[in-house]
Design a protein around this motif. Sequence first.
Motif, PDB file in Angstrom:
ATOM      1  N   GLN A 183      -5.261  -7.034  -3.367  1.00 40.66           N
ATOM      2  CA  GLN A 183      -4.136  -7.151  -2.428  1.00 40.66           C
ATOM      3  C   GLN A 183      -4.220  -6.071  -1.345  1.00 40.66           C
ATOM      4  O   GLN A 183      -3.390  -6.015  -0.453  1.00 40.66           O
ATOM      5  N   ARG A 207      -2.199 -12.423  -1.717  1.00 41.78           N
ATOM      6  CA  ARG A 207      -0.831 -12.103  -2.134  1.00 41.78           C
ATOM      7  C   ARG A 207      -0.127 -13.380  -2.551  1.00 41.78           C
ATOM      8  O   ARG A 207       0.066 -14.276  -1.736  1.00 41.78           O
ATOM      9  N   GLU A 209       2.633 -14.461  -2.656  1.00 45.54           N
ATOM     10  CA  GLU A 209       4.012 -14.344  -2.160  1.00 45.54           C
ATOM     11  C   GLU A 209       4.632 -15.715  -2.081  1.00 45.54           C
ATOM     12  O   GLU A 209       4.059 -16.630  -1.512  1.00 45.54           O
ATOM     13  N   ARG A 215       5.030 -15.851   9.161  1.00 45.05           N
ATOM     14  CA  ARG A 215       4.232 -14.625   9.113  1.00 45.05           C
ATOM     15  C   ARG A 215       3.457 -14.454   7.814  1.00 45.05           C
ATOM     16  O   ARG A 215       2.752 -13.468   7.649  1.00 45.05           O
ATOM     17  N   PHE A 220      -5.106 -13.748   3.396  1.00 42.30           N
ATOM     18  CA  PHE A 220      -5.223 -13.336   4.793  1.00 42.30           C
ATOM     19  C   PHE A 220      -6.296 -12.265   4.902  1.00 42.30           C
ATOM     20  O   PHE A 220      -6.787 -11.769   3.890  1.00 42.30           O
ATOM     21  N   TYR A 330       1.928   5.652  -3.429  1.00 46.23           N
ATOM     22  CA  TYR A 330       0.922   6.635  -2.976  1.00 46.23           C
ATOM     23  C   TYR A 330       1.315   7.396  -1.713  1.00 46.23           C
ATOM     24  O   TYR A 330       0.544   8.202  -1.200  1.00 46.23           O
ATOM     25  N   GLY A 357       0.769  -1.698   8.446  1.00 46.45           N
ATOM     26  CA  GLY A 357       1.451  -0.789   7.528  1.00 46.45           C
ATOM     27  C   GLY A 357       0.495   0.351   7.237  1.00 46.45           C
ATOM     28  O   GLY A 357      -0.686   0.115   6.976  1.00 46.45           O
ATOM     29  N   GLY A 358       0.991   1.588   7.323  1.00 49.66           N
ATOM     30  CA  GLY A 358       0.094   2.720   7.057  1.00 49.66           C
ATOM     31  C   GLY A 358       0.862   3.951   6.646  1.00 49.66           C
ATOM     32  O   GLY A 358       2.099   3.978   6.710  1.00 49.66           O
ATOM     33  N   GLY A 400      -3.424  -0.511   7.343  1.00 48.87           N
ATOM     34  CA  GLY A 400      -3.970  -1.861   7.221  1.00 48.87           C
ATOM     35  C   GLY A 400      -3.348  -2.744   8.276  1.00 48.87           C
ATOM     36  O   GLY A 400      -2.130  -2.711   8.485  1.00 48.87           O
ATOM     37  N   GLY A 402      -2.968  -6.731   9.591  1.00 51.30           N
ATOM     38  CA  GLY A 402      -3.146  -8.144   9.261  1.00 51.30           C
ATOM     39  C   GLY A 402      -3.714  -8.867  10.466  1.00 51.30           C
ATOM     40  O   GLY A 402      -3.090  -8.900  11.522  1.00 51.30           O
ATOM     41  N   ARG A 405      -1.644 -12.094  11.834  1.00 51.24           N
ATOM     42  CA  ARG A 405      -0.419 -11.767  12.579  1.00 51.24           C
ATOM     43  C   ARG A 405      -0.766 -11.200  13.945  1.00 51.24           C
ATOM     44  O   ARG A 405      -0.076 -11.466  14.938  1.00 51.24           O
TER      45      ARG A 405
END
Length: 431
Positions: A183, A207, A209, A215, A220, A330, A357-358, A400, A402, A405
């Motif tokens: 993931q 994922r 989901e 989205r 992906f 993390y 996201g980071g 990361g 996507g 998107r």
Amino acid sequence: MNKITISEMPNHIGETVKLGVWLANKRSSGKIAFLQLRDGSGFVQGVLVKEEVGEELFTTAKGLTQESSMYVTGVVKEDTRSSFGCELAITGIDVIQMAQDYPITPKEHGVEFLMDNRHLWLRSRKQHAIMKVRNEVIRATYEFFNNNGFVKIDPPILTGSSPEGTSELFHTKYFDEDAFLSQSGQLHLEAAAMALGKVFSFGPTFRAEKSKTRRHLIEFWMMEPEMAFVEHEESLEVQEQYVSFIVQSVVKNCKIELERLGRDVSKLEKVQAPFPRITYDDAIKFLHENGFTDIEWGDDFGAPHETAIAQKYDKPVFIVNYPVGIKPFYMQPHPDRDDVVLCADLIAPEGYGEIIGGSERIWDYDLLKQRIKEHNLDEKAYAWYLELRKQGSVPHSGFGIGIERTVAWISGAEHVRECIPFPRLLNRLYP
Ligand code: 4AD
Ligand code: MG
């Protein structure tokens, strides 16, 4: 005779050439026929005037069905009316196969029908253009990271760890053990960053989901850089430089595609670093001031919240320092506050939502060990990850993005399902 592709035609004005093509569409009268031809490299119009080519060839052209394959010969003519700059005066047609009852006609079709026919829908102009934009995003990604001293690393797809929480994992058997489809490659990339300094990965991500939104995909592609000795703010600078670079690369190298997609390029041209930053706290305040009573400090943003925040800006915006409770185990805590972490989501303009996201990663051994416990993660599966914090641990950050998107935003597509060749969605594994 010179066998060329449609994209090469502008370099052959006045020459007689041969092309392998499909018939995308046609229009004809008693005297003249216009064939819309495609060969993968592009689309071009072929013209036949009955008086010039003779009865037999004209009849062959008029009888061609949509998506029939053929070799055509003709003379490349300059044509300033077409965005492409030329057309083909056809002098010969050698039919390879007559297509039968091609299901996707120029009329409107429903999305489910088009998705069932994705193996053919990929041939249409809009889908072709989106795939070319996707390809340019990928090409520019490699260029950016290669130019900036990063090493490409391929993390495993079959794993025993789950960086982003356990609720959306694809389970599989690994002989006698339980395994998951990756993931995120992040944890393995952190190990690689301690070996190679600056690394990035680019690969499929899974994922499970249960989300059915414009989205979300089940499978992906994510690109994830990880950087040793790089702290949170420095990582944001890499992100804004990188995103500006890929957007400007598409603007420069996909002119025909963006025009075909009807994309407002002036909006993309504004995407230049630096990007604005807003804290999570201020974003909540802004939402409260603008009539969003459905969200409290500590909640995650939904699509309408992200859209409202993004509308304040004409560039992507970083939302920084989210509450520790809604982010993965993390993330490094803020140096002055223990209720928020050093992280950022990058929100694209025009309602496209989170594309990156980071965060900075926890590099202290004891704190990371405590977080693994708090999140009820299997300590054995994370032993190697924890050990990185014993063997010359350093501050490090990564993120990361996507790809679908990002492509949806740049190309102006409504839904991520059109931004990957064969989308895997809730209830869709076909074709
Ligand atoms: O925010 P996410 O979950 O972050 C991570 O996985 C980190 N481990 C990345 C890292 O720091 N190395 O996912 C990153 C991005 C999102 O911002 C979004 O663009 C995309 O991945 N993404 C999806 N795209 C399509 N469909 C889904 N179901 C997605 N889930 C995440
Ligand atoms: Mg996220």
